[in-house]
Each structure stands twice: as C-alpha cells, then as structure tokens.
Design an enzyme around this catalytic site. Structure first.
Site, mmCIF file in Angstrom:
data_model
loop_
_atom_site.group_PDB
_atom_site.id
_atom_site.type_symbol
_atom_site.label_atom_id
_atom_site.label_comp_id
_atom_site.label_asym_id
_atom_site.label_seq_id
_atom_site.Cartn_x
_atom_site.Cartn_y
_atom_site.Cartn_z
ATOM 1 N N SER A 1 0.804 -1.227 0.000
ATOM 2 C CA SER A 1 0.000 0.000 0.000
ATOM 3 C C SER A 1 0.828 1.265 0.000
ATOM 4 O O SER A 1 0.366 2.304 -0.445
ATOM 5 C CB SER A 1 -0.949 0.028 1.200
ATOM 6 O OG SER A 1 -0.224 -0.023 2.399
ATOM 7 N N GLY B 1 -2.644 -5.406 0.725
ATOM 8 C CA GLY B 1 -2.411 -6.538 1.606
ATOM 9 C C GLY B 1 -1.250 -7.419 1.203
ATOM 10 O O GLY B 1 -1.079 -8.515 1.744
ATOM 11 N N ASN C 1 4.042 -6.084 5.794
ATOM 12 C CA ASN C 1 2.907 -6.881 6.259
ATOM 13 C C ASN C 1 3.365 -8.158 6.936
ATOM 14 O O ASN C 1 2.739 -8.626 7.898
ATOM 15 C CB ASN C 1 1.974 -7.205 5.097
ATOM 16 C CG ASN C 1 1.149 -6.008 4.682
ATOM 17 O OD1 ASN C 1 0.806 -5.162 5.489
ATOM 18 N ND2 ASN C 1 0.838 -5.931 3.398
ATOM 19 N N ASP D 1 -5.392 6.913 10.059
ATOM 20 C CA ASP D 1 -5.105 5.554 10.516
ATOM 21 C C ASP D 1 -3.722 5.446 11.164
ATOM 22 O O ASP D 1 -3.384 4.423 11.764
ATOM 23 C CB ASP D 1 -5.254 4.538 9.389
ATOM 24 C CG ASP D 1 -4.310 4.761 8.214
ATOM 25 O OD1 ASP D 1 -3.328 5.525 8.359
ATOM 26 O OD2 ASP D 1 -4.542 4.160 7.148
ATOM 27 N N HIS E 1 -0.663 5.124 6.890
ATOM 28 C CA HIS E 1 -0.356 5.462 5.501
ATOM 29 C C HIS E 1 -0.079 6.952 5.343
ATOM 30 O O HIS E 1 -0.785 7.786 5.905
ATOM 31 C CB HIS E 1 -1.522 5.057 4.595
ATOM 32 C CG HIS E 1 -1.808 3.587 4.628
ATOM 33 N ND1 HIS E 1 -2.729 3.046 5.484
ATOM 34 C CD2 HIS E 1 -1.260 2.569 3.919
ATOM 35 C CE1 HIS E 1 -2.751 1.735 5.304
ATOM 36 N NE2 HIS E 1 -1.861 1.415 4.369
#
Length: 230
Positions: A57, A94, A122, A205, A208
C-alpha cells in the site's frame, strides 16, 4: 507526460491495528483491482525504459489520489529531466512477500530496466517467520535476475513497531541491509524515513502517508534512484 499504470492499493501496516484496517482496505481497493486490466496498455516500443515499483500500500498510494502517490511523483521528476523512463506502479493491497513472489512472474512481462522491491512490512506485523520473509524476498530478486540479468534492483527497507518483541523487531529491520549486501543491490535504508510516526504526514489511521507524506517518501526514493537512472 507518461502515464503511470496502477494495479491497486495495498496495505503495509506500519504502526499497528492490523485486523480492522486490513478489512477496510480490501473494501476500498476491490473495485480498482478489478479494473486494472482495462487500464494496462502495452509497453511502449523503442528506447523507452521501464521503472517498476513492486510493493504494497505504500507503493500503491492507499488513501491518496494516484497522481499524489510517490511513484507518480517520481515519474514527474523523471519527466522534468527529460529522461525516457516509464514508471509502473505494481502495488497490491495486503501484499506480503509470499503473495508478491506468487505474482512476480506476471509482472516480469513488463521487462523492467529498474526494479524497486518494497515488500515485507505486512510480514512483520503479522509475525511471519523472519527466515520465510527473507527467503521470499530473495526468491523475488532471483527471479528478476534470472529473467533479466541487466535489470538494476533497488531494495526498500522497512521497519515495524516493537509489538512482536524487541528481538523480532530488530532482526526484521536487519533483513533488508543483509539482503542488499548479499545481492549487491542498492538499499533504501527506510522507505518511510521522516514520515513514519509523524502524525502530520500520516492519514488518520496512523499508518499510511498523506499526500504531503508521499512527497517526502518520493524525495527519499529519488535520492537512491536518480544515480541508478543516470
């Protein structure tokens, strides 16, 4: 200006809250992932070279317009210097090192002249075995080199918070410089340098980058990419 081809958004969870955000991202990105085929055109013929950003991402530009994501900003820098390079944004929501390995063959059809590998974040936040992450990243590098020995590779380093314990966090950070040294590739020590952990440059969040944050990331990437382009 050259068009950046975008696959989709993807998520690297840099500062936590993995479960809820992962679900959120999947909902937001599914439409763009489904529409990718319609956006892809054939690689330009002639002398134009290709820069492929292959990541998650952070690469895909989650939560910002595609022209605000750092690969797009890198394309602007390239164009401003009159360099004949096309940037491809190969980000997927993801993405882990394992899922990246499973789709790298398809992307190698783009015949990248420069390959920027930005995966692993991740893995770290999911507590995946570090040896597996390193093995997957090594396999991606190997596949690129086997197919295109002349392709220049840049590895983007990532860091994670100490949720998994101090040793895991430290050992995770060391994966990237170790791989860079073992494979003699250019290393970006930390993709989110001066961005990670800075609320002013991150979305609500806390994970990001905002559009302003992507500008900082683009400058970090450019510092290591520009000498390779030349």
């Amino acid at each position: 200006m050259n068009k950046i081809r975008v696959i989709s958004l993807l998520s690297v969870f840099f500062l936590g809250a993995f479960g809820a955000i992962s679900c959120n991202e999947s909902q937001k990105t599914s439409g763009k992932e489904a529409s990718y085929d319609a956006k892809v055109d054939e690689k330009s013929e002639g002398t134009q070279k290709t820069v492929l950003f292959f990541g998650d991402s952070m690469t895909a530009g989650y939560g910002v317009d595609q022209d605000e994501a750092f690969p797009a900003l890198v394309q602007e820098k390239i164009d401003s210097l009159g360099m004949d390079y096309k940037v491809i944004n190969g980000g997927l929501s993801g993405e882990t090192s394992a899922s990246g390995l499973s789709r790298i063959d398809w992307f190698l059809e783009e015949k990248p002249d420069i390959f920027i590998l930005e995966l692993g974040g991740n893995d770290g936040l999911r507590g995946i075995k570090l040896s597996a992450t390193k093995e997957n990243l090594q396999s991606i590098i190997d596949k690129v080199r086997e197919e295109y020995p002349a392709t220049k590779i840049i590895l983007a380093g990532m860091q994670i918070p100490p949720n998994m314990g101090e040793k895991y966090t430290t050992d995770f950070k060391e994966i990237f410089p170790n791989l860079a040294e073992e494979n003699d590739v250019v290393l970006i020590p930390f993709l989110l340098e001066n961005v990670g952990g800075n609320p002013a440059l991150n979305q609500p969040d806390g994970i990001h980058p905002t559009a302003e944050g992507h500008k900082v990331v683009a400058e970090t990437v450019w510092k290591y990419l520009q000498p390779v382009l030349r």
